[in-house]
Design a protein around this motif. Structure first.
Motif, PDB file in Angstrom:
ATOM      1  N   ASP A 390       0.866  -1.181   0.000  1.00 35.33           N
ATOM      2  CA  ASP A 390       0.000   0.000   0.000  1.00 35.33           C
ATOM      3  C   ASP A 390       0.908   1.237   0.000  1.00 35.33           C
ATOM      4  OD1 ASP A 390      -1.760   2.059   0.409  1.00 35.33           O
ATOM      5  OD2 ASP A 390      -2.803   1.156   2.112  1.00 35.33           O
ATOM      6  N   TRP A 391       1.180   1.744  -1.173  1.00 35.64           N
ATOM      7  CA  TRP A 391       2.145   2.842  -1.295  1.00 35.64           C
ATOM      8  C   TRP A 391       1.631   4.143  -0.695  1.00 35.64           C
ATOM      9  CZ3 TRP A 391       6.803   1.353  -1.908  1.00 35.64           C
ATOM     10  CH2 TRP A 391       7.071   0.175  -2.611  1.00 35.64           C
ATOM     11  N   SER A 392       0.350   4.324  -0.670  1.00 36.83           N
ATOM     12  CA  SER A 392      -0.178   5.535  -0.042  1.00 36.83           C
ATOM     13  C   SER A 392       0.112   5.530   1.454  1.00 36.83           C
ATOM     14  CB  SER A 392      -1.689   5.647  -0.287  1.00 36.83           C
ATOM     15  OG  SER A 392      -2.384   4.544   0.293  1.00 36.83           O
ATOM     16  N   ALA A 393       0.087   4.340   2.061  1.00 32.10           N
ATOM     17  CA  ALA A 393       0.406   4.232   3.484  1.00 32.10           C
ATOM     18  C   ALA A 393       1.892   4.489   3.723  1.00 32.10           C
ATOM     19  CB  ALA A 393       0.017   2.850   4.002  1.00 32.10           C
ATOM     20  N   VAL A 394       2.742   3.977   2.821  1.00 40.81           N
ATOM     21  CA  VAL A 394       4.182   4.204   2.960  1.00 40.81           C
ATOM     22  C   VAL A 394       4.512   5.687   2.800  1.00 40.81           C
ATOM     23  CG1 VAL A 394       6.456   3.662   1.993  1.00 40.81           C
ATOM     24  CG2 VAL A 394       4.718   1.873   2.155  1.00 40.81           C
ATOM     25  N   ALA A 395       3.788   6.372   1.918  1.00 38.57           N
ATOM     26  CA  ALA A 395       4.049   7.794   1.656  1.00 38.57           C
ATOM     27  C   ALA A 395       3.435   8.714   2.705  1.00 38.57           C
ATOM     28  CB  ALA A 395       3.531   8.157   0.267  1.00 38.57           C
ATOM     29  N   ALA A 411      16.455   0.175  -3.152  1.00 36.36           N
ATOM     30  CA  ALA A 411      16.470   1.253  -4.146  1.00 36.36           C
ATOM     31  C   ALA A 411      15.145   1.328  -4.894  1.00 36.36           C
ATOM     32  CB  ALA A 411      17.629   1.040  -5.123  1.00 36.36           C
ATOM     33  N   GLU A 412      14.620   0.156  -5.287  1.00 37.73           N
ATOM     34  CA  GLU A 412      13.338   0.127  -5.989  1.00 37.73           C
ATOM     35  C   GLU A 412      12.210   0.577  -5.085  1.00 37.73           C
ATOM     36  OE1 GLU A 412      10.530  -3.093  -8.426  1.00 37.73           O
ATOM     37  OE2 GLU A 412      12.354  -3.753  -7.397  1.00 37.73           O
ATOM     38  N   LEU A 413      12.252   0.125  -3.823  1.00 38.08           N
ATOM     39  CA  LEU A 413      11.189   0.476  -2.880  1.00 38.08           C
ATOM     40  C   LEU A 413      11.130   1.981  -2.631  1.00 38.08           C
ATOM     41  CD1 LEU A 413      10.279  -1.418   0.365  1.00 38.08           C
ATOM     42  CD2 LEU A 413      10.425   1.060   0.369  1.00 38.08           C
ATOM     43  N   THR A 414      12.269   2.597  -2.356  1.00 38.74           N
ATOM     44  CA  THR A 414      12.278   4.036  -2.064  1.00 38.74           C
ATOM     45  C   THR A 414      11.898   4.843  -3.299  1.00 38.74           C
ATOM     46  OG1 THR A 414      14.679   4.065  -2.461  1.00 38.74           O
ATOM     47  CG2 THR A 414      13.928   3.845  -0.190  1.00 38.74           C
ATOM     48  N   GLU A 415      12.326   4.374  -4.465  1.00 39.06           N
ATOM     49  CA  GLU A 415      11.977   5.089  -5.702  1.00 39.06           C
ATOM     50  C   GLU A 415      10.464   5.112  -5.914  1.00 39.06           C
ATOM     51  OE1 GLU A 415      12.799   4.820 -10.538  1.00 39.06           O
ATOM     52  OE2 GLU A 415      13.887   3.522  -9.138  1.00 39.06           O
ATOM     53  N   LEU A 418       8.755   7.434  -3.368  1.00 38.51           N
ATOM     54  CA  LEU A 418       8.897   8.849  -3.724  1.00 38.51           C
ATOM     55  C   LEU A 418       7.924   9.228  -4.834  1.00 38.51           C
ATOM     56  CD1 LEU A 418      12.795   9.230  -3.657  1.00 38.51           C
ATOM     57  CD2 LEU A 418      11.149   9.959  -1.922  1.00 38.51           C
ATOM     58  N   VAL A 419       7.745   8.325  -5.785  1.00 39.68           N
ATOM     59  CA  VAL A 419       6.782   8.581  -6.863  1.00 39.68           C
ATOM     60  C   VAL A 419       5.381   8.745  -6.302  1.00 39.68           C
ATOM     61  CG1 VAL A 419       5.658   7.556  -8.878  1.00 39.68           C
ATOM     62  CG2 VAL A 419       8.142   7.458  -8.662  1.00 39.68           C
ATOM     63  N   HIS A 420       5.076   8.042  -5.222  1.00 43.22           N
ATOM     64  CA  HIS A 420       3.744   8.110  -4.612  1.00 43.22           C
ATOM     65  C   HIS A 420       3.622   9.239  -3.592  1.00 43.22           C
ATOM     66  CE1 HIS A 420       3.178   4.153  -6.479  1.00 43.22           C
ATOM     67  NE2 HIS A 420       1.890   4.297  -6.235  1.00 43.22           N
ATOM     68  N   GLY A 421       4.607  10.102  -3.514  1.00 44.01           N
ATOM     69  CA  GLY A 421       4.456  11.315  -2.716  1.00 44.01           C
ATOM     70  C   GLY A 421       5.238  11.395  -1.439  1.00 44.01           C
ATOM     71  N   LEU A 422       6.067  10.395  -1.101  1.00 42.58           N
ATOM     72  CA  LEU A 422       6.860  10.473   0.117  1.00 42.58           C
ATOM     73  C   LEU A 422       7.942  11.539  -0.052  1.00 42.58           C
ATOM     74  CD1 LEU A 422       7.442   9.294   2.921  1.00 42.58           C
ATOM     75  CD2 LEU A 422       8.989   7.654   1.830  1.00 42.58           C
ATOM     76  N   ASP A 423       8.045  12.444   0.926  1.00 42.62           N
ATOM     77  CA  ASP A 423       9.030  13.523   0.877  1.00 42.62           C
ATOM     78  C   ASP A 423      10.435  12.930   0.872  1.00 42.62           C
ATOM     79  OD1 ASP A 423      10.704  15.688   1.250  1.00 42.62           O
ATOM     80  OD2 ASP A 423       9.498  16.591   2.842  1.00 42.62           O
ATOM     81  N   GLY A 447      15.485   9.619   0.379  1.00 42.37           N
ATOM     82  CA  GLY A 447      15.958   9.777  -0.986  1.00 42.37           C
ATOM     83  C   GLY A 447      17.379   9.321  -1.203  1.00 42.37           C
ATOM     84  N   ALA A 448      18.162   9.187  -0.120  1.00 45.94           N
ATOM     85  CA  ALA A 448      19.583   8.857  -0.262  1.00 45.94           C
ATOM     86  C   ALA A 448      19.994   7.559   0.394  1.00 45.94           C
ATOM     87  CB  ALA A 448      20.428   9.999   0.318  1.00 45.94           C
TER      88      ALA A 448
END
Length: 496
Positions: A390-395, A411-415, A418-423, A447-448
């Motif tokens: 649930d990417w909205s929950a992660v974001a 790397a794939e997970l954080t990318e 971020l696309v789903h709105g996580l700062d 992001g890093a």
């Protein structure tokens, strides 16, 4: 040099113990086509030739079948005999018989025909006057030694008996006094299991040891009704024990008591070695670690071993890193024990998220910054990033997210997050070997963090925590931690 406890653990030099070889001896019918070096085959055969035999008779005669034409003839013989053998079965058993893979002719690179020379002069007939069948028994001893030697080398062996001995003898043109004992297939196993294939596919389960053992003057060994009753009874038990993230002092008192009363302990690769020192001396120690992306013990094998040991009447501890109920496959093991009628209980442990948070002295549920704490796994059964996160929950900026087993897919997970709105500046901390002496902490942003963790390439278990609550984390060196947080978040002292 041997390991501390006797049992299924390996020697400290990496060699398998005898018990481990016996348990992994299983008949193999699924082989890879990779060739087996000739010198290895010869070494195994020379080892097997040292097997004991009645009267030192050494009656075995081994023929290496390399000819494709002869192999094809033997395969045709097998298929014909298999069809006739099926006629004795009916209904579901007949259907299962046809589904079973009863030979590995197509892939096994080594074919050996083993014969017994019934007129062997070696041994001068010692022991054969009263029991002439001991020649066959001696050949079986040789095959068993070959089986164990092959297993020690990482090879598998299949013993084909659904075959016409006369036709095999004719195809190989052997002397008439040679009696076929078995047709052996040797190669690198396509997969490895601890339970017999026929049991795994529902043909016939193993019965308890007591069904084949008796004391003279008491219960006759061939009373099948009593043996069947024994097969349905279980005198042992299984307990899933959480070992915590690594610090032995985080073990619960109940977990400690279980380890000190265990007869057998099946432990994960991630369990900290100092914790194993609490196990009762003399208990069987069995490493069943599922090592990520490497050859390891499969879950069905672990389930089968737990059940088998419990049916031997043993107190079995399934020792897991962290908490068994948090991404520990506990559900599958509980179900396996319940299906087998084996009593099972669970002793929870400190999960790695709790241990890491304690080291960082951070509240994962800081009420000013987190209204929800969520644990997610970074890989599915195949080792890929799960497709149903649930990417909205992660974001969600008001949640603290703890990511388990993230090394391969971070790397794939954080990318995607971020696309789903996580700062991208959300505070993020990775912890390797939480609570252990070699614990490592990586302070960054979401992001890093993947790049930094990849560069550091830490050994051992890693988890990643994401959320605003982590802004207030501290580690052993407070000044160093403060600088790391400021650098990661690009915030200057004095700024709000």
């Amino acid at each position: 040099m041997t390991a501390r406890n006797t049992g299924d653990d390996q020697h400290q030099d990496g060699r398998a113990t005898l018990e481990q070889l016996v348990r992994w001896r299983r008949d193999v019918r699924r082989f890879r086509t990779d060739p087996v070096p000739d010198d290895l085959v010869e070494r195994l055969l020379r080892l097997a030739d040292l097997a004991p035999s009645v009267g030192n008779s050494q009656p075995w005669r081994i023929v290496n079948v390399r000819s494709r034409d002869v192999r094809s003839a033997i395969v045709r013989n097998f298929e014909a005999v298999r069809g006739k053998s099926a006629e004795v079965y009916a209904g579901e058993q007949a259907e299962l018989y046809y589904r079973l893979k009863l030979a590995g002719f197509d892939a096994a690179p080594v074919h050996l025909a083993v014969f017994c020379d019934r007129n062997a002069l070696q041994g001068h007939g010692l022991g054969r006057q009263t029991m002439p069948e001991t020649l066959d028994h001696s050949c079986a001893c040789m095959v068993t030694v070959l089986w164990l030697a092959a297993r020690e080398a990482g090879l598998g062996l299949g013993w084909v008996s659904i075959i016409d001995p006369a036709e095999v003898s004719k195809a190989l043109d052997v002397p008439p006094d040679w009696k076929l004992v078995g047709y052996l297939l040797i190669g690198w196993p396509e997969e490895e299991h601890l339970d017999p294939e026929l049991q795994r596919h529902g043909w016939q389960p193993r019965t308890p040891f007591e069904a084949r053992y008796s004391v003279a003057g008491s219960v006759p060994p061939a009373v099948e009704t009593k043996a069947a009753a024994k097969a349905d009874s279980v005198s042992g038990s299984v307990v899933l024990v959480g070992a915590g993230p690594g610090d032995p002092e985080l073990l619960t008192i109940k977990a400690l008591k279980a380890l000190q009363s265990a007869d057998a302990v099946l432990f994960d690769d991630l369990v900290a070695k100092p914790i194993l020192d609490f196990v009762r001396p003399g208990a069987r120690m069995i490493d069943v670690g599922k090592r990520g992306y490497r050859k390891s013990c499969k879950q069905p094998d672990i389930n089968a071993m737990m059940v088998s040991l419990a049916r031997e009447g043993l107190k079995v501890v399934r020792l897991k890193s962290g908490d068994p109920l948090i991404f520990g496959r506990a559900g599958e093991e509980i179900e396996a024990c319940r299906d087998a009628g084996v009593p099972i209980s669970v002793i929870p442990g400190v999960t790695s998220a709790q241990g890491a948070a304690a080291s960082l002295k951070v509240s994962l549920t800081n009420r000013d910054h987190a209204r929800r704490l969520q644990f997610i796994t970074a890989h599915d059964r195949r080792g890929h990033l799960p497709s149903d996160i649930d990417w909205s929950a992660v974001a969600d900026g008001a949640a603290t997210t703890v990511i388990y087993m993230p090394k391969r897919t971070l790397a794939e997970l954080t990318e995607v997050a971020l696309v789903h709105g996580l700062d991208p500046k959300t505070p993020t901390i990775a912890v390797a070997n939480a609570t252990r002496p070699d614990e490592r902490v990586f302070v960054s942003t979401v992001g890093a963090i993947a790049t930094e963790l990849e560069a550091a390439h830490p050994d051992g278990p890693v988890l990643v925590m994401v959320g605003e609550a982590l802004r207030y984390a501290t580690v052993r060196d407070a000044a160093e931690q403060a600088e790391a947080v400021l650098a990661a978040l690009q915030v200057l002292p004095g700024q709000p």
